[in-house]
Design a protein around this motif. Structure first.
Motif, PDB file in Angstrom:
ATOM      1  N   GLN A  69      -4.955  20.971  -8.751  1.00 18.94           N
ATOM      2  CA  GLN A  69      -4.283  21.197  -7.465  1.00 18.94           C
ATOM      3  C   GLN A  69      -3.223  20.120  -7.299  1.00 18.94           C
ATOM      4  O   GLN A  69      -3.502  18.936  -7.422  1.00 18.94           O
ATOM      5  CB  GLN A  69      -5.297  21.102  -6.317  1.00 18.94           C
ATOM      6  N   THR A  70      -2.000  20.541  -7.040  1.00 20.64           N
ATOM      7  CA  THR A  70      -0.935  19.595  -6.745  1.00 20.64           C
ATOM      8  C   THR A  70      -0.114  20.164  -5.598  1.00 20.64           C
ATOM      9  O   THR A  70       0.538  21.190  -5.750  1.00 20.64           O
ATOM     10  CB  THR A  70      -0.069  19.288  -7.991  1.00 20.64           C
ATOM     11  N   GLY A  71      -0.203  19.540  -4.452  1.00 23.07           N
ATOM     12  CA  GLY A  71       0.475  20.046  -3.265  1.00 23.07           C
ATOM     13  C   GLY A  71      -0.048  21.425  -2.903  1.00 23.07           C
ATOM     14  O   GLY A  71      -1.253  21.650  -2.826  1.00 23.07           O
ATOM     15  N   ALA A  72       0.871  22.373  -2.727  1.00 26.80           N
ATOM     16  CA  ALA A  72       0.503  23.744  -2.366  1.00 26.80           C
ATOM     17  C   ALA A  72       0.294  24.616  -3.598  1.00 26.80           C
ATOM     18  O   ALA A  72       0.065  25.811  -3.477  1.00 26.80           O
ATOM     19  CB  ALA A  72       1.594  24.349  -1.495  1.00 26.80           C
ATOM     20  N   LEU A  73       0.347  24.019  -4.775  1.00 29.44           N
ATOM     21  CA  LEU A  73       0.217  24.758  -6.028  1.00 29.44           C
ATOM     22  C   LEU A  73      -1.165  24.539  -6.639  1.00 29.44           C
ATOM     23  O   LEU A  73      -1.603  23.410  -6.804  1.00 29.44           O
ATOM     24  CB  LEU A  73       1.306  24.275  -7.003  1.00 29.44           C
ATOM     25  N   ARG A  74      -1.834  25.634  -6.953  1.00 27.84           N
ATOM     26  CA  ARG A  74      -3.142  25.567  -7.618  1.00 27.84           C
ATOM     27  C   ARG A  74      -2.989  26.223  -8.982  1.00 27.84           C
ATOM     28  O   ARG A  74      -2.551  27.369  -9.087  1.00 27.84           O
ATOM     29  CB  ARG A  74      -4.195  26.290  -6.794  1.00 27.84           C
ATOM     30  N   ILE A  75      -3.355  25.477 -10.023  1.00 24.80           N
ATOM     31  CA  ILE A  75      -3.214  25.968 -11.397  1.00 24.80           C
ATOM     32  C   ILE A  75      -4.587  25.994 -12.056  1.00 24.80           C
ATOM     33  O   ILE A  75      -5.362  25.053 -11.928  1.00 24.80           O
ATOM     34  CB  ILE A  75      -2.258  25.071 -12.207  1.00 24.80           C
TER      35      ILE A  75
END
Length: 189
Positions: free
Chosen positions: A89-95
């Motif tokens: 998870q980085t900011g509003a991005l989930r990978i």
């Protein structure tokens, strides 16, 4: 007893040397990948396209099968979605990372750093896109305001000519002078 020649022995010191060599090799790969990510962020202006291209570029990392991502506005995936799943998870991005087997801590750290950079570049591209949209909206607003002001001035000039035409009481010369002053200005506007 003679001193032993300085040679690498098996055991902890040998493992340390191998680990150091491995991590140095990862560092070079990391630097190359960072350059490629930065170049991709400069050439790709749309955030979603950058995300797809960046994660596709990372598919050749060791043990990596594929990636899936979720943002506020979209979802996507590249590669195969089989094997062990790791979340980032980085900011509003989930990978989600899909790997052949559970990644080693060094590989996991390597992946995490690269995916954090992908997230930072993605968010920067989102901000740039929002700024472009805001500038576009501002330009439309300013153009509309200028157009409204010009139309108002035209209507006021036409109103004054019409009012003078209704009220003229034989002073044709004054009315023609008013027309000669106002009509060129209306035409210019």
């Amino acid at each position: 007893m003679p001193a032993e020649p300085a040679q690498q022995r098996a055991g902890f010191s040998g493992i340390g040397a191998l680990l150091s060599r491995y991590l140095l090799g990862l560092g070079l790969t990391f630097e190359q990948r960072m350059r490629r990510l930065a170049n991709l962020a400069e050439t790709e202006t749309r955030p979603e396209q950058f995300l797809r291209a960046a994660l596709s570029d990372l598919l050749d990392l060791p043990q990596t099968n594929g990636y899936a991502w979720v943002t506020k506005g979209s979802t996507g995936e590249v590669g195969r979605h089989e094997g062990v799943k790791e979340f980032f998870q980085t900011g509003a991005l989930r990978i989600e990372l899909y790997a052949l087997r559970a990644p080693t801590p060094a590989i996991l750290l390597h992946q995490k750093l690269l995916l954090q950079m992908v997230g930072h570049f993605y968010e920067a591209l989102l901000r740039e896109e929002q700024q472009r949209q805001s500038a576009y909206t501002q330009a439309i607003y300013e153009t509309g305001a200028r157009l409204t002001h010009d139309i108002k001035n035209l209507l006021q000039s036409l109103h004054s000519i019409c009012a003078a035409a209704e009220l003229r009481t034989g002073d044709e010369a004054a009315f023609r002078a008013l027309e000669q002053r106002q009509l060129p200005q209306i035409t210019w506007r």
